[in-house]
Design a protein around this motif. Sequence first.
Motif, short mmCIF file in Angstrom:
data_model
loop_
_atom_site.label_atom_id
_atom_site.label_comp_id
_atom_site.label_asym_id
_atom_site.label_seq_id
_atom_site.Cartn_x
_atom_site.Cartn_y
_atom_site.Cartn_z
N GLY A 1 -35.45 8.32 -24.06
CA GLY A 1 -35.70 9.71 -24.39
C GLY A 1 -36.00 10.56 -23.18
O GLY A 1 -36.10 11.77 -23.27
N ARG A 2 -36.13 9.93 -22.01
CA ARG A 2 -36.46 10.69 -20.80
C ARG A 2 -35.18 11.24 -20.19
O ARG A 2 -34.71 10.81 -19.17
N GLY A 3 -34.60 12.20 -20.85
CA GLY A 3 -33.36 12.77 -20.33
C GLY A 3 -32.18 11.93 -20.75
O GLY A 3 -32.31 10.81 -21.23
N SER A 4 -30.98 12.47 -20.58
CA SER A 4 -29.78 11.75 -20.98
C SER A 4 -29.44 10.70 -19.93
O SER A 4 -29.67 10.89 -18.75
N VAL A 5 -28.89 9.59 -20.40
CA VAL A 5 -28.47 8.52 -19.51
C VAL A 5 -26.95 8.42 -19.59
O VAL A 5 -26.39 8.19 -20.64
N ARG A 6 -26.27 8.59 -18.48
CA ARG A 6 -24.82 8.51 -18.43
C ARG A 6 -24.44 7.15 -17.85
O ARG A 6 -24.85 6.79 -16.76
N VAL A 7 -23.64 6.39 -18.61
CA VAL A 7 -23.18 5.10 -18.12
C VAL A 7 -21.79 5.29 -17.54
O VAL A 7 -20.84 5.52 -18.26
N HIS A 8 -21.66 5.21 -16.24
CA HIS A 8 -20.39 5.41 -15.58
C HIS A 8 -19.58 4.12 -15.58
O HIS A 8 -20.11 3.03 -15.71
N GLU A 9 -18.28 4.25 -15.42
CA GLU A 9 -17.43 3.08 -15.35
C GLU A 9 -17.75 2.28 -14.10
O GLU A 9 -18.11 2.83 -13.06
N PRO A 10 -17.64 0.96 -14.19
CA PRO A 10 -17.90 0.13 -13.00
C PRO A 10 -16.88 0.42 -11.91
O PRO A 10 -15.69 0.58 -12.19
N VAL A 11 -17.32 0.45 -10.69
CA VAL A 11 -16.47 0.77 -9.55
C VAL A 11 -15.57 -0.42 -9.22
O VAL A 11 -15.99 -1.57 -9.25
N LEU A 12 -14.31 -0.11 -8.88
CA LEU A 12 -13.34 -1.12 -8.45
C LEU A 12 -13.25 -2.28 -9.44
O LEU A 12 -13.14 -3.44 -9.05
N LEU A 13 -13.27 -1.98 -10.72
CA LEU A 13 -13.26 -3.03 -11.74
C LEU A 13 -11.97 -3.84 -11.70
O LEU A 13 -12.00 -5.07 -11.65
N HIS A 14 -10.83 -3.17 -11.76
CA HIS A 14 -9.55 -3.88 -11.77
C HIS A 14 -9.40 -4.74 -10.51
O HIS A 14 -9.00 -5.91 -10.57
N GLU A 15 -9.75 -4.16 -9.37
CA GLU A 15 -9.64 -4.88 -8.10
C GLU A 15 -10.59 -6.07 -8.05
O GLU A 15 -10.24 -7.13 -7.51
N SER A 16 -11.79 -5.91 -8.60
CA SER A 16 -12.76 -7.01 -8.62
C SER A 16 -12.25 -8.18 -9.46
O SER A 16 -12.40 -9.34 -9.09
#
Length: 314
Positions: free
Chosen positions: A14-29
């Motif tokens: 509840g402490r502000g909105s939480v944005r879950v971003h896509e994992p970086v370099l997922l395909h490459e990883s």
Amino acid sequence: MTVEGSGGSPADEGRGSVRVHEPVLLHESLEVMDLSPGLIVVDGTVGAAGHAVEFSRRITPDGRLIGLDRDGEILRYAERALQREARKSGSLGIDLHQSSFAEIGRVLESMGLTSCDRCFLDLGVSSLQLDSPHRGFSFMNDGPLDMRMDSSAKTTAEAWLRRVSRDELERVLRDYGEERFAGRIARAIVETRGRHRIERTSQLVDVIAKALPAPARRQRIHFATRSFQAIRMAVNDEMGALERGLEGALSALREGGRLAVISFHSVEDRVVKRFLRENAELPFRKPIVAGAAETGRNPRSRSAKLRCGIKRAS
């Protein structure tokens, strides 16, 4: 699924909105990890499980995913995401531990394992941490000057800044943040703390702003970025953990196993590059970086570099 050592309350959503971003370099990883069913994979910086979920899908059936993170709050997100995957497959072992990736060897030993097939480290700060003002990682939102990856650790950024010497502070800003004006900022922080405590992120931003010449405050990158990065790295001993973690990960891997590392700034990347060159076979001579499509969707990926090493036969 087992979750060990993740004491402490989960993040207050509840402490502000939480944005879950896509994992970086997922395909490459996924490509460099070269995953297949039945492998034992250690994600040493599991975070909210953005990479780990995809890893788990590729090692079923009969694979085992071991996730480590210093942040007990973040592990709650990982637990929920990975539980969903475990329910779908029914043949995937998942173990989560609140621990630094510097302790990979100890964690495996505690589980009765002598080795693993893959290790993965994403050295970036989680978006969930940055988006939570009460954690004190971000200069974009006011909050307590905390910056601890592990909220049970004793030393906050506020406490560290209160006692660090001016010379040491200047060194940290210069070496970890590559801050051109390290001396001016260190002097301003020491002078300010002599008058009153610096307890909030907004206070630290104000001190940094006043220490810098006007042109330096108008750069493309926010003027507080380097200082916040450097202080966070010092508070959490991130460079020490990185060196111990690389050694531990390579030791834990079986022969032919792979270690993949994503770094976000040159200080860490130099350490990773040197370590892999000296201790592993390199399937790729240059770091893998994000393509135009990903950097367009996710500006954070612009600074990411992925390196991979394969453990040599002894």
